[in-house]
Design a protein around this motif. Structure first.
Motif, PDB file in Angstrom:
ATOM      1  N   LYS A   1       0.851  -1.183   0.000  1.00 30.41           N
ATOM      2  CA  LYS A   1       0.000   0.000   0.000  1.00 30.41           C
ATOM      3  C   LYS A   1       0.890   1.236   0.000  1.00 30.41           C
ATOM      4  O   LYS A   1       1.602   1.506   0.937  1.00 30.41           O
ATOM      5  N   SER A   2       0.858   1.992  -1.103  1.00 37.50           N
ATOM      6  CA  SER A   2       1.711   3.171  -1.173  1.00 37.50           C
ATOM      7  C   SER A   2       0.921   4.465  -1.103  1.00 37.50           C
ATOM      8  O   SER A   2       1.462   5.494  -0.743  1.00 37.50           O
ATOM      9  N   SER A   3      -0.373   4.436  -1.452  1.00 31.95           N
ATOM     10  CA  SER A   3      -1.187   5.638  -1.352  1.00 31.95           C
ATOM     11  C   SER A   3      -2.629   5.266  -1.039  1.00 31.95           C
ATOM     12  O   SER A   3      -3.049   4.131  -1.235  1.00 31.95           O
ATOM     13  N   LEU A   4      -3.365   6.269  -0.553  1.00 36.89           N
ATOM     14  CA  LEU A   4      -4.745   6.046  -0.138  1.00 36.89           C
ATOM     15  C   LEU A   4      -5.507   7.357  -0.274  1.00 36.89           C
ATOM     16  O   LEU A   4      -4.983   8.420   0.064  1.00 36.89           O
ATOM     17  N   ALA A   5      -6.728   7.294  -0.775  1.00 35.00           N
ATOM     18  CA  ALA A   5      -7.589   8.476  -0.877  1.00 35.00           C
ATOM     19  C   ALA A   5      -8.862   8.200  -0.081  1.00 35.00           C
ATOM     20  O   ALA A   5      -9.482   7.153  -0.245  1.00 35.00           O
TER      21      ALA A   5
ATOM     22  N   VAL B   1       2.300   8.483   7.488  1.00 36.25           N
ATOM     23  CA  VAL B   1       1.801   8.986   6.204  1.00 36.25           C
ATOM     24  C   VAL B   1       2.125  10.461   6.031  1.00 36.25           C
ATOM     25  O   VAL B   1       2.336  11.193   6.994  1.00 36.25           O
ATOM     26  N   ARG B   2       2.156  10.878   4.799  1.00 34.34           N
ATOM     27  CA  ARG B   2       2.296  12.277   4.410  1.00 34.34           C
ATOM     28  C   ARG B   2       1.269  12.512   3.319  1.00 34.34           C
ATOM     29  O   ARG B   2       0.739  11.568   2.740  1.00 34.34           O
ATOM     30  N   GLY B   3       0.998  13.755   3.018  1.00 38.19           N
ATOM     31  CA  GLY B   3       0.079  14.014   1.926  1.00 38.19           C
ATOM     32  C   GLY B   3      -0.634  15.335   2.051  1.00 38.19           C
ATOM     33  O   GLY B   3      -0.115  16.285   2.641  1.00 38.19           O
TER      34      GLY B   3
ATOM     35  N   HIS C   1      -5.536  12.740   0.713  1.00 40.70           N
ATOM     36  CA  HIS C   1      -4.685  12.104  -0.296  1.00 40.70           C
ATOM     37  C   HIS C   1      -3.399  11.742   0.430  1.00 40.70           C
ATOM     38  O   HIS C   1      -2.532  12.589   0.644  1.00 40.70           O
ATOM     39  N   LEU C   2      -3.299  10.480   0.840  1.00 44.76           N
ATOM     40  CA  LEU C   2      -2.201  10.041   1.705  1.00 44.76           C
ATOM     41  C   LEU C   2      -1.192   9.204   0.939  1.00 44.76           C
ATOM     42  O   LEU C   2      -1.557   8.396   0.083  1.00 44.76           O
ATOM     43  N   LYS C   3       0.076   9.382   1.283  1.00 47.07           N
ATOM     44  CA  LYS C   3       1.166   8.570   0.726  1.00 47.07           C
ATOM     45  C   LYS C   3       1.913   7.932   1.880  1.00 47.07           C
ATOM     46  O   LYS C   3       2.297   8.599   2.836  1.00 47.07           O
ATOM     47  N   TYR C   4       2.100   6.631   1.765  1.00 44.87           N
ATOM     48  CA  TYR C   4       2.847   5.893   2.773  1.00 44.87           C
ATOM     49  C   TYR C   4       4.328   5.907   2.414  1.00 44.87           C
ATOM     50  O   TYR C   4       4.676   5.922   1.233  1.00 44.87           O
TER      51      TYR C   4
END
Length: 182
Positions: free
Chosen positions: A36-40, A145-147, A170-173
């Protein structure tokens, strides 16, 4: 001399056996599972539903000290939508403190899909209708997370309904394969 040679051969044999056992019994990396590298996420921060408070669009008057809030976080815009967590924050709505480190919004999740929190830095609260904020970290399902978080609010002048804030995350792991020195 023969005893030393026997000890040396035994040590080498034991070392080879340990390496073979470790190679066969060690768990394999989970390369089959997608990382999992990103999540919205799209969520709603509900406003208090009291008849005594009119539907005002300003969070606080310009000369207010500090705004401390505790709200419900839901999946949908209706106040009857499924609750997934809480939105809490501490904001100083004075221009001189716009870049203060105190201006933080915490989204705490307590749902089946996600558990943990997201920290949002609220330094650029300039517009009543849309703000783009920075996600600076998280815990649990959102560890490190960052984003970006986009906070919007629709005007509803025709009704007395209190309109919730819509927050899109809009999250980036981080790259979990990196080794952290320690």
């Amino acid at each position: 001399m023969l005893a030393n040679r026997f000890i040396f051969c035994g040590s080498v044999t034991l070392a080879v056996l340990v390496v073979i056992l470790l190679a066969t019994l060690s768990p394999l990396p989970h390369s089959n599972s997608p990382s999992k590298s990103s999540l919205a996420l799209s969520l709603y921060i509900q406003q208090p539903q009291t008849a005594a408070i009119p539907n005002t669009h300003k969070v606080a008057p310009p000369d207010a000290g500090a705004l401390i809030f505790h709200r419900v976080l839901t999946e949908g815009p209706k106040n009857t939508s499924r609750v997934v967590g809480k939105a809490q924050g501490f904001i100083i709505p004075v221009k001189q403190f716009a870049h203060s480190g105190f201006n933080i919004i915490y989204l705490t999740f307590d749902a089946h899909e996600y558990s943990g929190s997201v920290s949002i830095q609220a330094k650029n609260l300039e517009d009543d209708k849309k703000d783009e904020l920075t996600v600076v970290g998280g815990t649990g399902s959102f560890a490190f997370v960052r984003g970006m978080a986009v906070l919007t609010r629709k005007d509803d002048h025709d009704t007395d309904l209190v309109v919730p804030y819509h927050i899109r995350l809009h999250l980036k792991y981080p790259n979990r394969s990196e080794i952290i020195p320690g």
